[in-house]
Scaffold this motif. Structure first.
Motif, PDB file in Angstrom:
ATOM      1  N   THR A   1       0.817  -1.206   0.000  1.00 39.09           N
ATOM      2  CA  THR A   1       0.000   0.000   0.000  1.00 39.09           C
ATOM      3  C   THR A   1       0.852   1.258   0.000  1.00 39.09           C
ATOM      4  O   THR A   1       0.500   2.261  -0.634  1.00 39.09           O
ATOM      5  N   THR A   2       1.970   1.219   0.701  1.00 30.95           N
ATOM      6  CA  THR A   2       2.820   2.414   0.772  1.00 30.95           C
ATOM      7  C   THR A   2       3.401   2.789  -0.588  1.00 30.95           C
ATOM      8  O   THR A   2       3.705   3.962  -0.831  1.00 30.95           O
TER       9      THR A   2
ATOM     10  N   GLN B   1       0.890   5.080  -2.528  1.00 28.67           N
ATOM     11  CA  GLN B   1       0.350   6.272  -1.880  1.00 28.67           C
ATOM     12  C   GLN B   1       0.652   7.540  -2.670  1.00 28.67           C
ATOM     13  O   GLN B   1      -0.209   8.423  -2.775  1.00 28.67           O
TER      14      GLN B   1
ATOM     15  N   MET C   1      -1.591   7.687  -5.716  1.00 27.55           N
ATOM     16  CA  MET C   1      -2.951   7.965  -5.260  1.00 27.55           C
ATOM     17  C   MET C   1      -3.101   9.424  -4.837  1.00 27.55           C
ATOM     18  O   MET C   1      -4.145  10.051  -5.082  1.00 27.55           O
ATOM     19  N   TYR C   2      -2.054   9.983  -4.229  1.00 26.25           N
ATOM     20  CA  TYR C   2      -2.113  11.397  -3.851  1.00 26.25           C
ATOM     21  C   TYR C   2      -2.189  12.286  -5.088  1.00 26.25           C
ATOM     22  O   TYR C   2      -2.945  13.270  -5.115  1.00 26.25           O
TER      23      TYR C   2
ATOM     24  N   ASN D   1      -5.227   2.540   9.291  1.00 23.83           N
ATOM     25  CA  ASN D   1      -4.652   3.229   8.135  1.00 23.83           C
ATOM     26  C   ASN D   1      -4.066   4.569   8.573  1.00 23.83           C
ATOM     27  O   ASN D   1      -4.756   5.598   8.621  1.00 23.83           O
TER      28      ASN D   1
ATOM     29  N   PHE E   1      -0.697   5.792   7.367  1.00 22.73           N
ATOM     30  CA  PHE E   1       0.101   6.454   6.340  1.00 22.73           C
ATOM     31  C   PHE E   1      -0.776   7.135   5.295  1.00 22.73           C
ATOM     32  O   PHE E   1      -0.458   8.241   4.836  1.00 22.73           O
ATOM     33  N   GLY E   2      -1.875   6.490   4.920  1.00 20.69           N
ATOM     34  CA  GLY E   2      -2.762   7.108   3.945  1.00 20.69           C
ATOM     35  C   GLY E   2      -3.351   8.408   4.453  1.00 20.69           C
ATOM     36  O   GLY E   2      -3.431   9.404   3.725  1.00 20.69           O
TER      37      GLY E   2
ATOM     38  N   VAL F   1      -0.714  11.221   4.451  1.00 23.21           N
ATOM     39  CA  VAL F   1      -0.431  11.781   3.134  1.00 23.21           C
ATOM     40  C   VAL F   1      -1.579  12.651   2.639  1.00 23.21           C
ATOM     41  O   VAL F   1      -1.360  13.732   2.069  1.00 23.21           O
ATOM     42  N   MET F   2      -2.812  12.224   2.861  1.00 23.30           N
ATOM     43  CA  MET F   2      -3.974  12.856   2.237  1.00 23.30           C
ATOM     44  C   MET F   2      -4.550  14.032   3.024  1.00 23.30           C
ATOM     45  O   MET F   2      -5.194  14.903   2.437  1.00 23.30           O
TER      46      MET F   2
END
Length: 308
Positions: free
Chosen positions: A149-150, A153, A156-157, A239, A241-242, A245-246
């Protein structure tokens, strides 16, 4: 003229080795069985103790004030200030912790429910329908399981920036809808729980595909649905880290990111230690409740497809 005579006396057969009786076998196997069970149970106890050790430390530490937190043993109760610490956590900064907790519930419950429904419907389609490139497409889905997932990211950002959903609730809700591992599990559950004969009977009776799925297949897939939901709920609740970032607005933080922000200022303001510890203990409660309430579905779901 001589006559040949043969000795017709039956020779004695070698005596067969007497088989051990049931009591003898029981006496022979009981020590080994007890030893193996003791070893397995001992390993399970050690694993359970290792797993519960951090939560146990949180429970002890949440009963201490700031002085006792550093002056007493880690696994010793303080002056039982749990209610005081809990009140401080819930009322600090106009109750920002409750806002974070509610955000985590929103991200985890709503996002996981929608993601699980999509996974179950997709896995059911892969199992019951034949279409061109089916196995290749399913292999592509399985390839998504291998991607950490990392790693995705940053892409996705960038996509969220183009879509204009950065620093909104959708920044975490939309990515949660994609769960390749959930699709894989849903296909396995569909193969184990949904007989083709029942679906064919429903079609013969005139039921459409959507009605067949909603009224017949989905209730049969309830154990699988709850199992996938439990895995998705745990991943969404954890969750970190997500969200890091977001999100930039603290009003949108989930509880784990909010606790991280509190913990980052403990060097300058040590009184935040008790807030972080008590808040972490409260944040563990929903996961415990979810596992306790849904474990019967989870345990039954793990054996899906094991016996054909």
């Amino acid at each position: 003229m001589s006559t040949l005579t043969h000795d017709t006396t039956p020779t004695a057969e070698p005596s067969a080795t007497p088989r051990p009786t049931t009591a003898t076998r029981r006496r022979r196997t009981t020590p080994n069985t007890l030893l193996s069970k003791g070893a397995v149970n001992g390993l399970l106890i050690v694993a359970a103790g290792y797993t519960l050790l951090p939560v146990t430390w949180l429970l002890f530490a949440a009963t201490k004030n700031h002085r006792d937190l550093f002056a007493t043993s880690g696994f010793a109760f303080g002056d039982f200030n749990l209610l005081t610490n809990l009140h401080r956590v819930l009322t600090f900064n106009d109750g920002i912790y409750l806002r974070w907790f509610g955000n985590s519930v929103l991200y985890s419950v709503v996002g996981s429910a929608a993601s699980t429904f999509i996974c179950v419907a997709t896995g059911y389609a892969f199992d019951e329908y034949d279409f061109r490139g089916k196995e290749k497409l399913f292999g592509l889905v399985l390839g998504g399981v291998l991607v950490p997932t990392t790693v995705i990211q940053l892409p996705m950002y960038l996509l969220a920036t183009k879509a204009g959903v950065v620093n909104t609730y959708w920044a975490l809700l939309l990515p949660a809808l994609v769960n390749p591992f959930g699709v894989y599990l849903a296909r396995v559950f569909s193969e184990g729980y949904v007989p083709n004969e029942i679906l064919e009977a429903a079609r013969v009776d005139g039921a459409g595909e959507l009605r067949t799925f909603a009224r017949i297949a989905l209730p049969m897939l309830a154990p699988g649905f709850m199992t996938i939901f439990l895995f998705s709920f745990t991943a969404s609740w954890n969750n970190f880290f997500g969200a890091l970032v977001m999100l930039n607005d603290e009003q949108l933080y989930p509880v784990n990111l909010g606790l991280f922000m509190w913990n980052s200022v403990t060097q300058q303001q040590p009184e935040f230690y008790s807030l972080v510890i008590t808040g972490s203990l409260v944040a563990v409660v929903p996961l415990i409740v979810a596992f306790v309430c849904l474990q019967r579905f989870w345990r039954s779901g793990l054996t899906a497809g094991a016996v054909k």
